[in-house]
Motif scaffolding. Structure first.
Motif, PDB file in Angstrom:
ATOM      1  N   CYS A 267       0.846  -1.191   0.000  1.00 38.01           N
ATOM      2  CA  CYS A 267       0.000   0.000   0.000  1.00 38.01           C
ATOM      3  C   CYS A 267       0.885   1.247   0.000  1.00 38.01           C
ATOM      4  O   CYS A 267       1.705   1.436   0.902  1.00 38.01           O
ATOM      5  CB  CYS A 267      -0.919  -0.001   1.213  1.00 38.01           C
TER       6      CYS A 267
ATOM      7  N   THR B 210       0.076   4.391   0.499  1.00 34.92           N
ATOM      8  CA  THR B 210      -0.231   5.295   1.609  1.00 34.92           C
ATOM      9  C   THR B 210       0.424   4.820   2.897  1.00 34.92           C
ATOM     10  O   THR B 210       1.023   5.612   3.630  1.00 34.92           O
ATOM     11  CB  THR B 210      -1.756   5.401   1.796  1.00 34.92           C
ATOM     12  N   CYS B 211       0.325   3.542   3.192  1.00 28.53           N
ATOM     13  CA  CYS B 211       0.896   3.036   4.443  1.00 28.53           C
ATOM     14  C   CYS B 211       2.426   3.027   4.387  1.00 28.53           C
ATOM     15  O   CYS B 211       3.094   3.162   5.410  1.00 28.53           O
ATOM     16  CB  CYS B 211       0.348   1.644   4.746  1.00 28.53           C
TER      17      CYS B 211
ATOM     18  N   HIS C 198      -5.318   1.826   7.474  1.00 28.76           N
ATOM     19  CA  HIS C 198      -5.679   1.065   6.279  1.00 28.76           C
ATOM     20  C   HIS C 198      -7.019   0.346   6.464  1.00 28.76           C
ATOM     21  O   HIS C 198      -7.121  -0.619   7.217  1.00 28.76           O
ATOM     22  CB  HIS C 198      -4.568   0.046   5.969  1.00 28.76           C
TER      23      HIS C 198
ATOM     24  N   HIS D 208      -6.571   0.680   0.019  1.00 29.11           N
ATOM     25  CA  HIS D 208      -6.717   1.679   1.096  1.00 29.11           C
ATOM     26  C   HIS D 208      -7.833   2.654   0.689  1.00 29.11           C
ATOM     27  O   HIS D 208      -7.711   3.362  -0.327  1.00 29.11           O
ATOM     28  CB  HIS D 208      -5.382   2.407   1.268  1.00 29.11           C
TER      29      HIS D 208
HETATM   30 ZN   LIG Z   1      -2.825   1.407   3.413  1.00 30.64          ZN
END
Ligand SMILES: [Zn+2]
Length: 201
Positions: free
Chosen positions: A59, A61-62, A97, A142
């Motif tokens: 992911c 974003t994570c 998430h 996400h």
């Molecule tokens: Zn994420």
């Protein structure tokens, strides 16, 4: 051919080209001349994993939680992207998430309020006539909502084709983008949370 998963699929003309004729000449369709639509591809079952899903890429974003973020509170954050042709393009996403179906009740409860706040904050920009928001989610697991700002008066950009116009119009100059990001982040802060202006510099 893959075994087709539903009666809907069994009715589709795989390998054939649909006609673009219904759109040609429509004031909101941005193409003219002879257009050829891609042949309809067969379904891919099971679907390949998205980013953040088991077996897919990590992911984004994570992996980089602060990237592009211009505002956040305890639950949500807003990202603004600096290479775009529309006056403002942003993503609202939970800081943790989740998928839409796994968002906990406390996040579901604040999502509607945030949609109104983000659309209102982007609407402060003098360039913006209306702010659209969309959830697609075909790329990343996400949960994220897209916000696409239509330039005021640009009636040709109404409707779903605005996403294509974003890629076709020249990019907003970076100084202009940074100024717009500051305005949007400050407007959001009026309702709580904090601006993360360094990400927009
Ligand atoms: Zn994420």
């Amino acid at each position: 051919m893959t075994e087709l998963p539903s009666d809907y699929h069994r009715n589709l003309p795989y390998g054939e080209r649909m006609s673009a004729e219904p759109f040609i000449g429509d004031p909101m369709f941005p193409f003219e001349g002879d257009l050829q639509v891609d042949p309809l591809a067969e379904p891919v079952i099971p679907e390949p994993p998205r980013r953040g899903e088991e077996g897919g890429e990590p992911c984004g974003t994570c992996a980089a939680p602060d990237r592009f973020v211009i505002w956040r509170d305890d639950q949500w954050q807003l990202k603004a992207f600096d290479e775009h042709g529309l006056p403002f393009v942003a993503i609202l996403e939970p800081r943790e998430h989740y998928r839409l179906d796994t968002l906990p009740p406390e996040l579901i409860a604040t999502l509607g309020v945030l949609i109104q706040r983000v659309a209102g904050a982007i609407g402060r920009l003098d360039a913006v006539g209306r702010t659209h928001f969309n959830r697609w989610g075909d790329g990343s697991e996400h949960f994220h909502l897209w916000f696409l700002a239509r330039p005021v008066g640009q009636m040709q950009l109404r409707g779903a084709m605005i996403a294509l116009w974003d890629d076709m119009l020249p990019n907003v100059p970076s100084e202009q983008h940074n100024e717009y990001a500051r305005v949007v982040a400050a407007a959001l802060c009026e309702g709580g949370g904090e601006a993360v202006l360094s990400a927009a510099e």
